[in-house]
Design a protein around this motif. Structure first.
Motif, PDB file in Angstrom:
ATOM      1  N   PHE A   6       0.805  -1.219   0.000  1.00 56.57           N
ATOM      2  CA  PHE A   6       0.000   0.000   0.000  1.00 56.57           C
ATOM      3  C   PHE A   6       0.841   1.273   0.000  1.00 56.57           C
ATOM      4  O   PHE A   6       0.547   2.204  -0.752  1.00 56.57           O
ATOM      5  CB  PHE A   6      -0.954   0.011   1.198  1.00 56.57           C
ATOM      6  CG  PHE A   6      -1.833   1.237   1.241  1.00 56.57           C
ATOM      7  CD1 PHE A   6      -3.043   1.267   0.581  1.00 56.57           C
ATOM      8  CD2 PHE A   6      -1.432   2.378   1.924  1.00 56.57           C
ATOM      9  CE1 PHE A   6      -3.842   2.401   0.599  1.00 56.57           C
ATOM     10  CE2 PHE A   6      -2.215   3.507   1.945  1.00 56.57           C
ATOM     11  CZ  PHE A   6      -3.427   3.515   1.282  1.00 56.57           C
ATOM     12  N   PRO A   7       1.897   1.374   0.838  1.00 58.54           N
ATOM     13  CA  PRO A   7       2.688   2.621   0.813  1.00 58.54           C
ATOM     14  C   PRO A   7       3.240   2.939  -0.570  1.00 58.54           C
ATOM     15  O   PRO A   7       3.220   4.096  -1.009  1.00 58.54           O
ATOM     16  CB  PRO A   7       3.813   2.344   1.817  1.00 58.54           C
ATOM     17  CG  PRO A   7       3.239   1.328   2.741  1.00 58.54           C
ATOM     18  CD  PRO A   7       2.391   0.445   1.872  1.00 58.54           C
ATOM     19  N   GLN A   8       3.723   1.904  -1.266  1.00 64.20           N
ATOM     20  CA  GLN A   8       4.256   2.137  -2.606  1.00 64.20           C
ATOM     21  C   GLN A   8       3.159   2.600  -3.558  1.00 64.20           C
ATOM     22  O   GLN A   8       3.357   3.508  -4.377  1.00 64.20           O
ATOM     23  CB  GLN A   8       4.909   0.861  -3.140  1.00 64.20           C
ATOM     24  CG  GLN A   8       6.202   0.478  -2.433  1.00 64.20           C
ATOM     25  CD  GLN A   8       5.964  -0.262  -1.119  1.00 64.20           C
ATOM     26  OE1 GLN A   8       4.818  -0.533  -0.750  1.00 64.20           O
ATOM     27  NE2 GLN A   8       7.040  -0.576  -0.421  1.00 64.20           N
ATOM     28  N   MET A   9       1.981   1.984  -3.447  1.00 66.40           N
ATOM     29  CA  MET A   9       0.871   2.368  -4.317  1.00 66.40           C
ATOM     30  C   MET A   9       0.413   3.792  -4.024  1.00 66.40           C
ATOM     31  O   MET A   9       0.131   4.578  -4.930  1.00 66.40           O
ATOM     32  CB  MET A   9      -0.285   1.388  -4.142  1.00 66.40           C
ATOM     33  CG  MET A   9      -0.002   0.001  -4.700  1.00 66.40           C
ATOM     34  SD  MET A   9      -1.440  -1.084  -4.604  1.00 66.40           S
ATOM     35  CE  MET A   9      -1.463  -1.480  -2.861  1.00 66.40           C
ATOM     36  N   LEU A  10       0.340   4.121  -2.725  1.00 67.81           N
ATOM     37  CA  LEU A  10      -0.097   5.456  -2.338  1.00 67.81           C
ATOM     38  C   LEU A  10       0.830   6.518  -2.903  1.00 67.81           C
ATOM     39  O   LEU A  10       0.397   7.510  -3.484  1.00 67.81           O
ATOM     40  CB  LEU A  10      -0.150   5.565  -0.814  1.00 67.81           C
ATOM     41  CG  LEU A  10      -0.406   6.963  -0.232  1.00 67.81           C
ATOM     42  CD1 LEU A  10      -1.769   7.481  -0.656  1.00 67.81           C
ATOM     43  CD2 LEU A  10      -0.293   6.941   1.282  1.00 67.81           C
ATOM     44  N   HIS A  11       2.126   6.311  -2.763  1.00 69.77           N
ATOM     45  CA  HIS A  11       3.060   7.332  -3.201  1.00 69.77           C
ATOM     46  C   HIS A  11       3.237   7.356  -4.714  1.00 69.77           C
ATOM     47  O   HIS A  11       3.564   8.395  -5.293  1.00 69.77           O
ATOM     48  CB  HIS A  11       4.399   7.144  -2.478  1.00 69.77           C
ATOM     49  CG  HIS A  11       4.319   7.544  -1.037  1.00 69.77           C
ATOM     50  ND1 HIS A  11       3.879   6.684  -0.060  1.00 69.77           N
ATOM     51  CD2 HIS A  11       4.577   8.722  -0.417  1.00 69.77           C
ATOM     52  CE1 HIS A  11       3.895   7.317   1.099  1.00 69.77           C
ATOM     53  NE2 HIS A  11       4.302   8.542   0.917  1.00 69.77           N
ATOM     54  N   SER A  12       2.987   6.224  -5.365  1.00 70.64           N
ATOM     55  CA  SER A  12       2.980   6.238  -6.824  1.00 70.64           C
ATOM     56  C   SER A  12       1.808   7.074  -7.326  1.00 70.64           C
ATOM     57  O   SER A  12       1.946   7.871  -8.261  1.00 70.64           O
ATOM     58  CB  SER A  12       2.890   4.816  -7.367  1.00 70.64           C
ATOM     59  OG  SER A  12       2.895   4.810  -8.776  1.00 70.64           O
ATOM     60  N   ALA A  13       0.654   6.903  -6.686  1.00 67.68           N
ATOM     61  CA  ALA A  13      -0.505   7.706  -7.053  1.00 67.68           C
ATOM     62  C   ALA A  13      -0.266   9.176  -6.739  1.00 67.68           C
ATOM     63  O   ALA A  13      -0.689  10.066  -7.486  1.00 67.68           O
ATOM     64  CB  ALA A  13      -1.740   7.200  -6.308  1.00 67.68           C
TER      65      ALA A  13
END
Length: 339
Positions: A6-13
């Motif tokens: 989730f952290p990676q997805m959040l910051h990619s978004a």
């Protein structure tokens, strides 16, 4: 929400939201982010915060059973979200946190020109910079008595299985979660932590004695409380146990570890603890604070900021003399390296 990438997805978004979308070369995306102005990189977080007047496009807000689109994605099921080709989370269920959580920590990139190791590791190795003039640094750092009281209400967002209001079992739940991330800690460590903070004894901030000085607050006439060491209130509640645990692990111990490492590297280091109670202080061990998960209770995180800058301090109150004293500490530190 804090697992499965989730952290990676959040910051990619987030990167896409500031105009740095998916790129074949990650370095190009990084260069794009570094080229942005401060106001540009902060704006997306404002859009991620829920407001009382919820908009249909808010990524986090809405009814409990509603999933919400994020960055133009389609709606999905309650159990999760679909992803763009770069791994960005397109939409999230209502059970996501109420605001965009981002890491307040150093990013270790291993590069000599960046951050080759964690700051504490570097300090312990004596790798401490000097002032531009070449002179050694002087450092002042500290914490407030009940730092974590401000954040207890957010525990269920970070620690699955915790409760609002907090329950006695939450101390062990949090300890186990912390142990799972800490190098060298295990289940036995978590049990030891839980026993330490699930007792009835409350130690004073200096780990010794049991001084019981009054808080003074704004009702004091002589302002003498500005120099008084205020002992922690006696008594325990589930919420206050979490406050003590979080304050020690995240704030107080971190300050002490860094101060000791700096002192060992011959850096002149000063440590403070802000303990002053204003007229608006609420006993963090009270039933009121247990039920409200410590909201507005104790000497919580950021309670020292108005005193440091002299803002919103009642004229003629004891708080005014406290503020003057704190401001003198910082002014002396800036001027001569000694508070």
């Amino acid at each position: 929400w804090d697992s499965d990438g989730f952290p990676q997805m959040l910051h990619s978004a987030y990167a896409s939201a500031v105009g740095c979308g998916p790129a074949v070369d990650p370095a190009s995306r990084l260069a794009c982010l570094r080229s942005k102005r401060t106001e540009e990189v902060l704006l997306p977080w404002l859009d991620f915060i829920c407001t009382r007047k919820t908009k249909p496009t808010d990524p986090w807000c809405g009814s409990r059973n509603q999933t919400t689109p994020w960055l133009g994605g389609e709606r999905g099921g309650e159990r999760g979200g679909e992803r763009e080709g770069d791994g960005s989370l397109v939409h999230l269920a209502r059970r996501a946190p109420p605001f965009g959580i981002f890491g307040l920590t150093a990013v270790v990139d291993g590069a000599a020109s960046g951050l080759p190791a964690t700051p504490l590791t570097l300090l312990r190795q004596g790798r401490v910079n000097r002032a531009p003039s070449g002179a050694p640094l002087q450092v002042m750092m500290g914490s407030v008595l009940d730092e974590m009281a401000l954040f207890i209400v957010g525990c269920p967002l970070l620690f699955a299985g915790t409760h609002l209001p907090p329950a006695r079992s939450d101390v062990l739940t949090v300890a186990k979660r912390l142990a799972s991330y800490h190098s060298g800690w295990n289940a036995s460590t978590a049990d030891a932590i839980a026993r330490q903070y699930d007792g009835t004894a409350v130690r004073s901030p200096d780990d010794g004695g049991s001084a019981d000085r009054s808080g003074g607050g704004d009702s004091a006439s002589d302002g003498s409380s500005s120099a008084a060491a205020i002992a922690r209130p006696r008594g325990e509640t589930s919420a206050y146990k979490l406050t003590r645990l979080g304050t020690d692990v995240i704030f107080r111990c971190a300050v002490r570890d860094a101060a000791r490492a700096l002192a060992a590297a011959n850096v002149s280091t000063f440590v403070y603890v802000f303990e002053y109670r204003t007229a608006h202080w609420h006993d963090p061990t009270s039933l009121r604070c247990d039920v409200t998960a410590e909201v507005g209770c104790g000497v919580h995180h950021a309670a020292d900021i108005p005193f440091t800058f002299g803002e919103r301090i009642p004229a003629g109150s004891a708080s005014q003399s406290v503020s003057a004293g704190i401001q003198s500490y910082w002014a002396n530190m800036a001027a001569g390296g000694d508070p």
